[in-house]
Design an enzyme around this catalytic site. Structure first.
Site, PDB file in Angstrom:
ATOM      1  N   CYS A  68       0.993  -1.162  -0.006  1.00  0.00           N
ATOM      2  CA  CYS A  68      -0.239   0.222   0.021  1.00  0.00           C
ATOM      3  C   CYS A  68       0.858   1.284  -0.105  1.00  0.00           C
ATOM      4  O   CYS A  68       2.200   1.281   0.138  1.00  0.00           O
ATOM      5  CB  CYS A  68      -0.929  -0.094   1.150  1.00  0.00           C
ATOM      6  SG  CYS A  68       0.062   0.070   2.886  1.00  0.00           S
TER       7      CYS A  68
ATOM      8  N   GLU B 299      -0.403  -0.954  15.619  1.00  0.00           N
ATOM      9  CA  GLU B 299      -0.939   0.260  15.401  1.00  0.00           C
ATOM     10  C   GLU B 299      -1.860   0.741  16.129  1.00  0.00           C
ATOM     11  O   GLU B 299      -1.830   2.141  16.848  1.00  0.00           O
ATOM     12  CB  GLU B 299      -1.756   0.177  14.009  1.00  0.00           C
ATOM     13  CG  GLU B 299      -2.385   1.215  13.283  1.00  0.00           C
ATOM     14  CD  GLU B 299      -3.413   1.018  12.423  1.00  0.00           C
ATOM     15  OE1 GLU B 299      -3.160  -0.050  11.459  1.00  0.00           O
ATOM     16  OE2 GLU B 299      -4.746   1.441  12.277  1.00  0.00           O
TER      17      GLU B 299
END
Lengths: 274, 274
Positions: A12, A122
């Protein structure tokens, strides 16, 4: 043999950006793995002398420190600043966003709800920015017995499904007077899945490149198999077998979110030579 | 004959409050009908000399002016202030809330989406508080071709269904980065419906009191009929027929949101005498 790449595949935006940053900072260190892909981490070490250091105490304050794509806890960021090292932030901007939202909204008195996996780096990073204890839930069921205030801010881990995020938002809206819903979902993973679905329908063989244990790679294989009879999962070009391609005309290629471009290129090159 | 009232029936909190205000201000005027019930408006005029004036120009500046439950447009409020009359605000607090939200959020740059009926006085009033042109939609379908910005505030007309409100919220969350969802729905109407459903199950006759054209009253009748064979809709005690109650033991009573207590009391009194 004609080879067609899925419209979206592999890394990504955030991962590509982090790798580019690492390549531009020879001899730097990353605090924890820069991305979740060992072959790529090894390449950065081999070609750019970028080391991955797991323990914050072992970071060398004389070398640049790169913050990984998933981000780190706010306290760790401060510890690095205190070392007076040069810090280069490769946190994906899509991850920085929920961090900032948690900081600002908790400062304004909103209760914080994070939709995501509490064990993921995250989410741990995002949590650390909240000025009050955030509520972290993996699905709407986990929210049901949680006590949430009348003013709530909701963010999502970037890789979650929007349908499940909406279930959480809906329960909060029913219960609280004001819900500030921040759609922090990044569609990169789902874009890869949509692209392989489209691709597989026009191919007579599909090759998926990625880790055999990678859940998003296996998901790509599963989707491809719904639309094409001959689908194979390989980690690199060495696993290709020429016989797969006999009587085949059109080969589709997709790759997991942790698969570097150079591995994809090697696979494509070898298939084109058949 | 045993008579049991539904746990919730008739007027909501905001309507009761407005009537109490009118009764305490003899000889006042209301700008437009105070509530949506002619018999009650007539009673206030007869007993408390409270007039209902439709045209703002015809209001007498020497008499107190009562603002009706559904609220009025911000510009009209200012016009009344300019008359230097004494203003008594009987706007339902559940309606004042979305007015204030629209004013504040539009001032902060949020696009405003109002879920409700653009022809309803309440919605017209709420709209007038927005500092930018609000988007008003009756269902999610109407939202689909509307252009909405990246930061949106969403409010609801107080009498809308939460399930439909969530459909609107969900589409906005999918499309915009931040959606501030204010749940301004008041459950009074739905509480009446839930209560008649419970009541009808334990009665052998149910009387619903309310206007024959009132949609919320007809809804109560429809729900009651699902649970009890003998259900009747009447506007007042004069429509009762004694024969309905032959061989019946337990009579349940509910009333539409526009039915005053004194009509309910008259009906109950007459049935108890049977």
């Amino acid at each position: 043999m004609e080879v067609v790449l899925a419209k979206k595949l592999g890394f990504c935006f955030g991962v590509k950006r982090a790798i580019s940053i690492a390549e531009q900072n020879i001899n730097a260190q990353t605090f924890g793995p820069l991305i979740h892909n060992k072959k790529e981490i090894d390449r950065l070490k081999r070609n750019f002398y970028v080391d991955s250091v797991d323990d914050i105490e072992n970071l060398d304050s004389d070398r640049k420190i790169i913050i990984r794509t998933h981000g780190i806890a706010k306290g760790d960021f401060q510890t690095l600043k205190d070392k007076n090292s040069e810090i280069i932030d490769a946190t994906c901007p899509f991850v920085t966003k929920p961090q900032k939202i948690c900081e600002e909204m908790s400062g304004c008195g909103y209760d914080i709800v994070i939709f995501g996996d509490i064990s993921h780096p995250e989410v741990k990073g995002v949590m650390s920015y909240s000025k009050k204890e955030p509520i972290v839930i993996l699905d709407v069921e986990e929210l049901k017995d949680k006590k949430v205030g009348d003013r709530v801010a909701l963010v999502s881990q970037t890789t979650r499904r929007v349908e499940k995020f909406l279930e959480v938002a809906n329960l909060l809206i029913k219960r609280s007077s004001e819900v500030r819903v921040f759609n922090t979902i990044c569609n990169a993973t789902f874009d890869n899945q949509d692209a392989v679905k489209e691709l597989a329908q026009s191919c007579d063989i599909v090759i998926i490149i990625g880790g055999k244990n990678s859940s998003n790679t296996k998901q790509l294989l599963k989707i491809a198999k719904n639309y094409c009879h001959s689908c194979y999962l390989i980690e690199d070009e060495n696993e290709l077998l020429k016989e797969w391609f006999e009587d085949k005309k059109m080969c589709g290629i997709s790759a997991g979110a942790s698969t570097p471009e150079w591995i994809i290129d090697s696979v494509v090159g070898k298939i084109k030579d058949y």
